[in-house]
Design an enzyme around this catalytic site. Structure first.
Site, PDB file in Angstrom:
ATOM      1  CB  CYS A   2      -0.898   0.034   1.222  1.00 32.51           C
ATOM      2  SG  CYS A   2      -2.011  -1.349   1.304  1.00 32.51           S
ATOM      3  NE  ARG A  27       4.768   1.761  -1.022  1.00 30.44           N
ATOM      4  CZ  ARG A  27       5.453   2.130   0.045  1.00 30.44           C
ATOM      5  NH1 ARG A  27       6.537   2.855  -0.082  1.00 30.44           N
ATOM      6  NH2 ARG A  27       5.075   1.768   1.249  1.00 30.44           N
ATOM      7  CD1 TRP A  75       0.454  -6.327  -2.974  1.00 33.67           C
ATOM      8  CD2 TRP A  75       0.224  -6.853  -0.809  1.00 33.67           C
ATOM      9  NE1 TRP A  75       0.929  -7.613  -2.797  1.00 33.67           N
ATOM     10  CE2 TRP A  75       0.796  -7.954  -1.475  1.00 33.67           C
ATOM     11  CE3 TRP A  75      -0.014  -6.962   0.553  1.00 33.67           C
ATOM     12  CZ2 TRP A  75       1.147  -9.129  -0.825  1.00 33.67           C
ATOM     13  CZ3 TRP A  75       0.327  -8.142   1.208  1.00 33.67           C
ATOM     14  CH2 TRP A  75       0.904  -9.204   0.508  1.00 33.67           C
ATOM     15  CG  ASN A 101       1.175   1.153   4.331  1.00 34.46           C
ATOM     16  OD1 ASN A 101       0.964  -0.057   4.419  1.00 34.46           O
ATOM     17  ND2 ASN A 101       2.361   1.661   4.053  1.00 34.46           N
ATOM     18  N   GLY A 102      -0.991  -0.458   6.545  1.00 37.17           N
ATOM     19  CA  GLY A 102      -0.749  -1.149   7.817  1.00 37.17           C
ATOM     20  C   GLY A 102      -1.855  -2.153   8.063  1.00 37.17           C
ATOM     21  CD  GLU A 476      17.677 -14.254  -4.668  1.00 32.55           C
ATOM     22  OE1 GLU A 476      16.992 -14.510  -3.669  1.00 32.55           O
ATOM     23  OE2 GLU A 476      17.417 -13.312  -5.434  1.00 32.55           O
ATOM     24  CE  LYS A 480      14.619 -12.865  -7.429  1.00 29.31           C
ATOM     25  NZ  LYS A 480      15.071 -12.020  -6.375  1.00 29.31           N
ATOM     26  CD  GLU A 483      10.906 -13.079  -6.181  1.00 28.73           C
ATOM     27  OE1 GLU A 483      10.152 -12.460  -5.429  1.00 28.73           O
ATOM     28  OE2 GLU A 483      12.148 -13.014  -6.076  1.00 28.73           O
ATOM     29  CG  HIS A 499      19.540 -36.414   4.428  1.00 24.46           C
ATOM     30  ND1 HIS A 499      19.858 -37.583   5.077  1.00 24.46           N
ATOM     31  CD2 HIS A 499      20.708 -35.778   4.195  1.00 24.46           C
ATOM     32  CE1 HIS A 499      21.171 -37.643   5.249  1.00 24.46           C
ATOM     33  NE2 HIS A 499      21.712 -36.550   4.708  1.00 24.46           N
ATOM     34  CE  LYS A 598      12.269  -3.345  -5.257  1.00 22.77           C
ATOM     35  NZ  LYS A 598      13.029  -4.587  -5.459  1.00 22.77           N
TER      36      LYS A 598
HETATM   37  C1  G6P Z   1       9.757  -8.238  -0.801  1.00 22.71           C
HETATM   38  C2  G6P Z   1      10.417  -8.101  -2.161  1.00 22.71           C
HETATM   39  C3  G6P Z   1      11.730  -8.876  -2.182  1.00 22.71           C
HETATM   40  C4  G6P Z   1      12.627  -8.410  -1.041  1.00 22.71           C
HETATM   41  C5  G6P Z   1      11.917  -8.493   0.319  1.00 22.71           C
HETATM   42  C6  G6P Z   1      12.697  -7.793   1.413  1.00 22.71           C
HETATM   43  O1  G6P Z   1       9.342  -9.538  -0.594  1.00 22.71           O
HETATM   44  O2  G6P Z   1       9.561  -8.572  -3.173  1.00 22.71           O
HETATM   45  O3  G6P Z   1      12.386  -8.686  -3.422  1.00 22.71           O
HETATM   46  O4  G6P Z   1      13.779  -9.192  -0.996  1.00 22.71           O
HETATM   47  O5  G6P Z   1      10.650  -7.842   0.246  1.00 22.71           O
HETATM   48  O6  G6P Z   1      12.731  -6.435   1.110  1.00 22.71           O
HETATM   49  P1  G6P Z   1      13.815  -5.421   1.615  1.00 22.71           P
HETATM   50  O7  G6P Z   1      13.371  -4.106   1.050  1.00 22.71           O
HETATM   51  O8  G6P Z   1      13.754  -5.442   3.112  1.00 22.71           O
HETATM   52  O9  G6P Z   1      15.135  -5.853   1.107  1.00 22.71           O
END
Ligand code: G6P
Length: 603
Positions: A2, A27, A75, A101-102, A476, A480, A483, A499, A598
C-alpha cells in the site's frame, strides 16, 4: 505494498495525486483510489481494481477539480481485490475519507461494537473501521476525532484522513508504517515514500510513531517542534531505457551497481575496507562477539551468505533470522551482540520489528540499506548504504548482489579489526575490485541463458542445489524462478538432497546445480551424480575452464573464477537471467509478479 499520497495547497490536487500514485506503484498494488474536495467541499471519490490506468480512465470525463485530496494504491491484506475494498474508505455519512497502510489488528472487535451502534459496513477491510470510528467521535474537529479513534486501535498504521465538515485540512497519523510530509511552496504533500513527492517538495518531515498532525494549506501543526530535513532521493534513473523490463535493466547494470558500493571503500595497499558509516561505532565493533542478522526475502538470503563470510573471515559467530521470526523466538542478545538489518527498501516491517526488538534490549544495531533516508537507515545506530541506485523490479536482483558486496566489505572490515592478515585483506580487496569486470564478462552469456530458458521453460518443477557459499544462492535461484515465472522451485543444500528431496527426481524434474571450482566442488559432483543416476536433467553453473563437467550434466553455464567467498556475486547472475527469460517466455508480468509487493510494510 500500500502507498499513501495526499496534497493540500493551491494547485489542482488530482494530477499531483496521480503522479504520486504512479511513483508508488512500483511497491506492488492491486487496486487504487482517490478522493478530491472541490472549493464547495464536495467530495469526488473514484476507485478501480487492477492497473492505475483503470483509475485514470475513470477520472477522464469527470470534473475532478479541487486543491485538496488523498489517494492510495492498495495491496490486499484483508478482503479480496475489489473496488469496494479499495481505499479511500468512508463512514456511513460519507463525511470522513481515510487511506491507510498497515493492519488494524483488532478491527473485528471494533467493527462489531460499531455495528451494534448502527454503523453499516460495506467492505471486508480492516481500514473501514477507522473511517467509522473517526465518524463516531467526530463533532466538528477532525484531529480530535482521529486521536480518540486511534486510542482504540491496535496494530500498525499510516493514515491520511479528510472530512467534508472540517474542510481544508488533512490529518495524518503514524504507528510503525512509514509516512512523510513534503513541504513545498505554499503546499504540503503526504506520502509513503520520498520518491513520490520529489518534484514538489525539497524538505520533508518524517512522522514519528504515535504522532497525529493536522496539515492546512498554510500551516503544519507539528506537535513536537522539528526542523524539516532535506529530501534525499536515490540518484539513478528510474526509466527502463533500452530494456523491455526493469528486471532485465537491473540485472544488466550489476557491474555498475557493484562498483558504486566499492567506490572509495576499498584500500588495497592496507588490505582494508573504509566504511564511513561505521566510524562512530568502530571501536565498539572491535569487542563484539556475535552478529544476529535480520532480513526478509532476498535480503535474508544475502544474510545467509554473510554468515559464511563473517564466520570464515572475521571469526565472529553469526546467526541469521527472518525478520518475522526473530523477535518471537526470544533471541539471546547481550551488550556484545550486534543486530544487523539487511534491507533494500529500508521499510520492511518485519525487519524493522527486529531492529526495534534489539533496541529495546539495548543492543547495538546496524543497517545495510539501499534506500537513503528510509526508516531502517534512520532507526539503526550506524550502517552502510548500498548506493545501488533505485531498484524498481519487484524481485530483487541488483540490490542482492550489492548486498553481497557490502557484506564482503563488512567481513573484510571486521576481519582486519581481528586476526585477518594483511595479505588476506589485500587478496579480498583485489578480488572485490575485479568483480565488476568479471560481471561485464559474465553478462555476455545472456543469449545462451535465454536459449536454456527456451529449452526448459515448460518444466513444472525445479531444484536448485549448492553447498557452502552457494547454498543460499541455490535458494535465491529458486526464489527468483518461482516469483517471476510461477514455476515451482526449491533451493536445497546439495548434501541434503538424499535426505528426502531426491525422492522427487526423475526425467521431468530438472536441477540447477551450482558447482564452481571451490572447496566443496568434489562434494557437489557427487550430489550431481546422485541426481543423474535417477535420470534428472542437470544444468551446472561451473567455473570457466571446467570442461570435464560437460560429461556429467546436460547443460553448463560458465562463470569466471574468483575468490570462493565472492563466487555468489557471480553465480547468482545466470540464475536471475534464467528466471527472467523463463518468466518472459511464459508471458508473466516479470516486473510486477502477481501477489507480490516491493515494499512490504505490514507484518
Ligand atoms: C519483498 C520483495 C523482495 C525483497 C523483500 C525484502 O518480498 O519482493 O524482493 O527481498 O521484500 O525487502 P527489503 O526491502 O527489506 O530488502
Amino acid at each position: 505494498m500500500c502507498g499513501i499520497i495526499g496534497y493540500i495547497g493551491k494547485k489542482q490536487a488530482m494530477p499531483i495525486l496521480m503522479d504520486g500514485l504512479r511513483k508508488e506503484s512500483y511497491r506492488g498494488y492491486d487496486s487504487s483510489g482517490i478522493v478530491v474536495f472541490d472549493a464547495q467541499n464536495n467530495a469526488t471519490c473514484l476507485k478501480a481494481v487492477g492497473k492505475l490506468e483503470n483509475l485514470e480512465n475513470k477520472i477522464q470525463g469527470q470534473e475532478l477539480k479541487g486543491e485538496i485530496g488523498i489517494g492510495h494504491v492498495r495491496w490486499a491484506t484483508h478482503g479480496e481485490v475489489t473496488e469496494t475494498n479499495a481505499h479511500p474508505h468512508t463512514g456511513c455519512q460519507e463525511n470522513i475519507f481515510v487511506v491507510h497502510n498497515g493492519i488494524i489488528e483488532n478491527y473485528r472487535e471494533i467493527r462489531e461494537k460499531l455495528i451494534e451502534k448502527g454503523h453499516k459496513f460495506v467492505s471486508e477491510t480492516d481500514t473501514e473501521v477507522v473511517a467509522h470510528l473517526v465518524e463516531h467521535f467526530f463533532d466538528g474537529n477532525l484531529e480530535d476525532a482521529v486521536r480518540k479513534a486511534l486510542k482504540l486501535v491496535k496494530g500498525a498504521y499510516a493514515l491520511a484522513v479528510v472530512a467534508k465538515e472540517d474542510p481544508n485540512k488533512i490529518v495524518v497519523a503514524k504507528l510503525s508504517s512509514p509516512l512523510i510530509i513534503g513541504i513545498g511552496k505554499d503546499e504540503y504533500l503526504v506520502a509513503s515514500d520520498q520518491n513520490a513527492i520529489a518534484p514538489y517538495a525539497k524538505k520533508i518531515i518524517t512522522l514519528e510513531d504515535n504522532e497525529v498532525v493536522t496539515i492546512t494549506p498554510d500551516d503544519l501543526c507539528i506537535i513536537k517542534e522539528r526542523e524539516p530535513e532535506d529530501l534525499e532521493i536515490e540518484t539513478g534513473k528510474t526509466e527502463k531505457g533500452k530494456y523491455p523490463h526493469f528486471m532485465l535493466k537491473e540485472i544488466m547494470e550489476q557491474a555498475d551497481s557493484i562498483e558504486m558500493p566499492l567506490k572509495g571503500r576499498v584500500r588495497f595497499d592496507q588490505g582494508l575496507a573504509k566504511l564511513g558509516g561505521l566510524d562512530q561505532v568502530s571501536d565498539k565493533l572491535k569487542d563484539i562477539e556475535r552478529i544476529n542478522i535480520v532480513a526478509c526475502g532476498t535480503a535474508y538470503l544475502a544474510g545467509l551468505t554473510a554468515e559464511y563470510m563473517l564466520e570464515e573471515y572475521a571469526g565472529i559467530p553469526c546467526e541469521v533470522d527472518f525478520g518475522s521470526e526473530f523477535r518471537y523466538r526470544k533471541p539471546i542478545l547481550n551488550k556484545k551482540t550486534v543486530v544487523l538489518a539487511i534491507s533494500q527498501s529500508g521499510e520492511t516491517a518485519d525487519t524493522l520489528a527486529g531492529i526495534k526488538e534489539a533496541k529495546e534490549k539495548g543492543v547495538m544495531t546496524l543497517g545495510i540499506v539501499n534506500a537513503v533516508g528510509s526508516t531502517i537507515a534512520r532507526e539503526t545506530d550506524a550502517g552502510i548504504y548500498n548506493h545501488a541506485g533505485p531498484e524498481i523490479g519487484v524481485a530483487s536482483t541488483k540490490a542482492f548482489t550489492s548486498q553481497l558486496t557490502v557484506l564482503a566489505l563488512l567481513a573484510l572490515f571486521l576481519g582486519r579489526q581481528r586476526q585477518m592478515s594483511l595479505i588476506t585483506g589485500q587478496n579480498i580487496a583485489r578480488e572485490l575490485l575485479n568483480i565488476p569486470a568479471l560481471i561485464r564478462e559474465l553478462l555476455k552469456s545472456e543469449a545462451k541463458i535465454k536459449e536454456l530458458a527456451e529449452k526448459y521453460k515448460n518444466y513444472k518443477n525445479f531444484f536448485f542445489i549448492g553447498r557452502k557459499y552457494n547454498f543460499p544462492i541455490a535458494c535465491e535461484g529458486a526464489l527468483k524462478l518461482k516469483e517471476i515465472s510461477y514455476i515451482h522451485a526449491e533451493g536445497y543444500s546439495g548434501g541434503e538432497m538424499k535426505h528426502g528431496p531426491i525422492a522427487l527426481i526423475d526425467e521431468s524434474f530438472p536441477t540447477i546445480a551450482l558447482c564452481p571450482s571451490d572447496s566443496v566442488y568434489e562434494k557437489m559432483v557427487s550430489n550431481i551424480e546422485e541426481i543423474k543416476a535417477r535420470k534428472g536433467p542437470v544444468i551446472a553453473i561451473a567455473t570457466e575452464g571446467n570442461e570435464k563437467i560437460k560429461e556429467l550434466v546436460d547443460d553448463v553455464i560458465y562463470i569466471p573464477k574468483t575468490l570462493e567467498m565472492l563466487t555468489p556475486i557471480l553465480s547468482v547472475i545466470p540464475l536471475q537471467l534464467f528466471a527472467y527469460y523463463t518468466g518472459v517466455l511464459n508471458k508473466c508480468d516479470v516486473d510486477k509478479p502477481r501477489n507480490l509487493a516491493k515494499s512490504v510494510t505490514v507484518e
